[in-house]
Structures are given as C-alpha cells and as structure tokens.
Motif scaffolding. Structure first.
Motif, PDB file in Angstrom:
ATOM      1  N   ALA A  56      37.677  11.562  52.636  1.00 49.92           N
ATOM      2  CA  ALA A  56      36.742  12.366  51.849  1.00 49.92           C
ATOM      3  C   ALA A  56      35.711  13.093  52.701  1.00 49.92           C
ATOM      4  O   ALA A  56      35.390  14.252  52.457  1.00 49.92           O
ATOM      5  CB  ALA A  56      36.044  11.485  50.812  1.00 49.92           C
ATOM      6  N   GLY A  57      35.189  12.454  53.732  1.00 53.61           N
ATOM      7  CA  GLY A  57      34.128  13.050  54.539  1.00 53.61           C
ATOM      8  C   GLY A  57      34.590  13.762  55.792  1.00 53.61           C
ATOM      9  O   GLY A  57      33.771  14.183  56.608  1.00 53.61           O
ATOM     10  N   ASP A  58      35.894  13.931  55.962  1.00 50.64           N
ATOM     11  CA  ASP A  58      36.422  14.590  57.153  1.00 50.64           C
ATOM     12  C   ASP A  58      36.412  16.109  56.996  1.00 50.64           C
ATOM     13  O   ASP A  58      36.546  16.625  55.882  1.00 50.64           O
ATOM     14  CB  ASP A  58      37.859  14.153  57.417  1.00 50.64           C
ATOM     15  N   TYR A  59      36.282  16.811  58.117  1.00 51.73           N
ATOM     16  CA  TYR A  59      36.377  18.268  58.069  1.00 51.73           C
ATOM     17  C   TYR A  59      36.732  18.845  59.429  1.00 51.73           C
ATOM     18  O   TYR A  59      36.534  18.215  60.468  1.00 51.73           O
ATOM     19  CB  TYR A  59      35.087  18.911  57.568  1.00 51.73           C
ATOM     20  N   SER A  60      37.244  20.076  59.390  1.00 51.21           N
ATOM     21  CA  SER A  60      37.508  20.863  60.577  1.00 51.21           C
ATOM     22  C   SER A  60      37.381  22.332  60.189  1.00 51.21           C
ATOM     23  O   SER A  60      38.043  22.791  59.251  1.00 51.21           O
ATOM     24  CB  SER A  60      38.908  20.573  61.117  1.00 51.21           C
ATOM     25  N   ILE A  61      36.522  23.053  60.910  1.00 51.39           N
ATOM     26  CA  ILE A  61      36.254  24.453  60.584  1.00 51.39           C
ATOM     27  C   ILE A  61      36.099  25.286  61.848  1.00 51.39           C
ATOM     28  O   ILE A  61      35.750  24.770  62.903  1.00 51.39           O
ATOM     29  CB  ILE A  61      34.953  24.618  59.746  1.00 51.39           C
ATOM     30  N   PHE A  62      36.348  26.566  61.716  1.00 48.45           N
ATOM     31  CA  PHE A  62      35.930  27.539  62.711  1.00 48.45           C
ATOM     32  C   PHE A  62      34.699  28.194  62.116  1.00 48.45           C
ATOM     33  O   PHE A  62      34.725  28.677  60.985  1.00 48.45           O
ATOM     34  CB  PHE A  62      37.015  28.586  62.972  1.00 48.45           C
ATOM     35  N   VAL A  63      33.590  28.188  62.860  1.00 53.36           N
ATOM     36  CA  VAL A  63      32.329  28.690  62.314  1.00 53.36           C
ATOM     37  C   VAL A  63      31.652  29.644  63.285  1.00 53.36           C
ATOM     38  O   VAL A  63      31.718  29.471  64.507  1.00 53.36           O
ATOM     39  CB  VAL A  63      31.384  27.519  61.921  1.00 53.36           C
ATOM     40  N   HIS A  64      31.033  30.680  62.722  1.00 51.39           N
ATOM     41  CA  HIS A  64      30.252  31.638  63.504  1.00 51.39           C
ATOM     42  C   HIS A  64      28.835  31.683  62.931  1.00 51.39           C
ATOM     43  O   HIS A  64      28.659  31.809  61.718  1.00 51.39           O
ATOM     44  CB  HIS A  64      30.880  33.026  63.453  1.00 51.39           C
ATOM     45  N   ARG A  65      27.843  31.582  63.816  1.00 51.27           N
ATOM     46  CA  ARG A  65      26.442  31.601  63.415  1.00 51.27           C
ATOM     47  C   ARG A  65      25.819  32.955  63.748  1.00 51.27           C
ATOM     48  O   ARG A  65      26.078  33.505  64.819  1.00 51.27           O
ATOM     49  CB  ARG A  65      25.682  30.488  64.134  1.00 51.27           C
ATOM     50  N   ILE A  66      24.973  33.456  62.840  1.00 53.50           N
ATOM     51  CA  ILE A  66      24.286  34.731  63.046  1.00 53.50           C
ATOM     52  C   ILE A  66      22.785  34.476  62.986  1.00 53.50           C
ATOM     53  O   ILE A  66      22.292  33.817  62.060  1.00 53.50           O
ATOM     54  CB  ILE A  66      24.701  35.768  61.985  1.00 53.50           C
ATOM     55  N   GLY A  72      37.785  17.367  53.630  1.00 49.85           N
ATOM     56  CA  GLY A  72      37.936  16.260  52.698  1.00 49.85           C
ATOM     57  C   GLY A  72      37.246  16.556  51.380  1.00 49.85           C
ATOM     58  O   GLY A  72      36.446  17.491  51.256  1.00 49.85           O
ATOM     59  N   SER A  73      37.524  15.747  50.377  1.00 46.47           N
ATOM     60  CA  SER A  73      37.060  16.000  49.006  1.00 46.47           C
ATOM     61  C   SER A  73      35.544  15.994  48.842  1.00 46.47           C
ATOM     62  O   SER A  73      35.021  16.600  47.897  1.00 46.47           O
ATOM     63  CB  SER A  73      37.696  14.992  48.050  1.00 46.47           C
ATOM     64  N   THR A  74      34.803  15.350  49.731  1.00 45.40           N
ATOM     65  CA  THR A  74      33.335  15.367  49.645  1.00 45.40           C
ATOM     66  C   THR A  74      32.806  16.799  49.668  1.00 45.40           C
ATOM     67  O   THR A  74      31.774  17.091  49.077  1.00 45.40           O
ATOM     68  CB  THR A  74      32.725  14.580  50.825  1.00 45.40           C
TER      69      THR A  74
END
Length: 186
Positions: A41-51, A141-143
C-alpha cells in the motif's frame, strides 16, 4: 531538477537514450531492473521534475486571476493502458492534481497533452524553493490512489489512480519521456 523517487518498490536504471521521436535527439529512458508485481500500500516509484516557485509567479495561483497550465510530452512505454501523472503545488498548503492518460500501443512514441485547471485557493510562495512537482507514475501502492481525477485536491496522498498500470511488474519494462513542456494557458 529531475529524479526517480522510489520507496520499497523495485529498482530502475535511468539513462539518456538516443531513441526519440522525430524532432528530438534524446530521451530519458527508465528501465525496470528489479520487478515488484504486487506493490504494498505505501510503496511507490515515480519520475519527478521540480520547478522553482519564483519561476511560476505568472500563474497567479491563489488569486481570482489564476491561470491554467498545459503539460505536453512524448512518451513511450512497454505497458499499454492507463497511466497516471500528478502535479503537486508545494508551500504552505499542498494541493495535488492527478490525471490519467492512455498508452495506446506498447513501445510506440505517443504525444500526450494534459490541461491543468487554475488553482485559485492556494498561492505559490515567491522564493527559490520548489513551487510545483510534476510526476509520471511508474507504480504506486493503494495509499496514494485517488478517485479525484482532473481537478485539484488537498488530499496530500493523491498521486495516482487504481486504474494505472504497474510499470514495475516485469524486469525490462521501460518508460521513455522527451519533449516535456509546461506552458501557461491552453
């Protein structure tokens, strides 16, 4: 600045690739090197860009004159089907915007455009910190799933949807991005 962010959900190798659609010479290529077919539920993987916030003041967020944005990009992925992305407005009150988009055909470059509505409820601080984050979901994940799609929410866990495919379910899955543009208006 851009990065891959992972919490307990497999691993990725990120490279610059010369595989790109016409008009572009390079792309970002993320390749799954450790799979996770059943994210917790608490797992994640992302590609992220900050501005930086100071570069976003023309959006006039937090006022009646707030402007919409349009995010456009080229994407190619192993997994066809529903994908998700998010925009997070940082600072004092976080707001999240989640949108689904579709990969129509596996391993084929496709051009996508997402319109992000104006945010009148919360301003972006005029400083050198992160004003917004734009994230492409590799797996969540679902969270972090939300049913609020296409509009802003104050749910700080809203980053993906239950409909989004798991790009990390098989070693060798890839996701390519190039030609990313975030523009004011339509």
């Amino acid at each position: 600045r851009s990065s891959i962010s992972i919490s307990n959900l497999g691993t990725w190798t990120v490279d610059q690739s010369t595989d790109a659609p016409n008009g572009f010479s390079n792309s970002l290529k993320a390749t799954c090197t450790t799979a996770d077919a059943s994210p917790a539920a608490g797992d994640y993987s992302i590609f992220v860009h900050r501005i930086e916030a100071q570069n976003l003041q023309n959006l006039a967020f937090g006022t009646a004159d707030a402007k919409s944005m349009t995010l456009s990009f080229w994407v190619r992925a192993t997994k066809a089907g529903t994908q998700a992305l998010f925009v997070t407005k940082e600072d004092s009150t976080k707001n999240n915007f989640v949108q689904e988009y579709t990969i129509n055909q596996s391993d084929t470059w496709e051009y996508k455009t997402v319109t992000i509505p104006p945010l009148t409820a919360s301003a972006i601080t005029n400083d050198s910190g992160t004003g917004i984050r734009v994230g492409w979901i590799l797996a969540y994940g679902s969270t972090y799933h939300t049913s609020t799609i296409g509009s802003w929410t104050t749910n700080t866990n809203a980053f993906s949807t239950a409909n989004a495919v798991n790009n990390m379910d098989t070693v060798g899955n890839t996701l390519y991005l190039t030609g990313v543009q975030l523009e004011v208006g339509d």
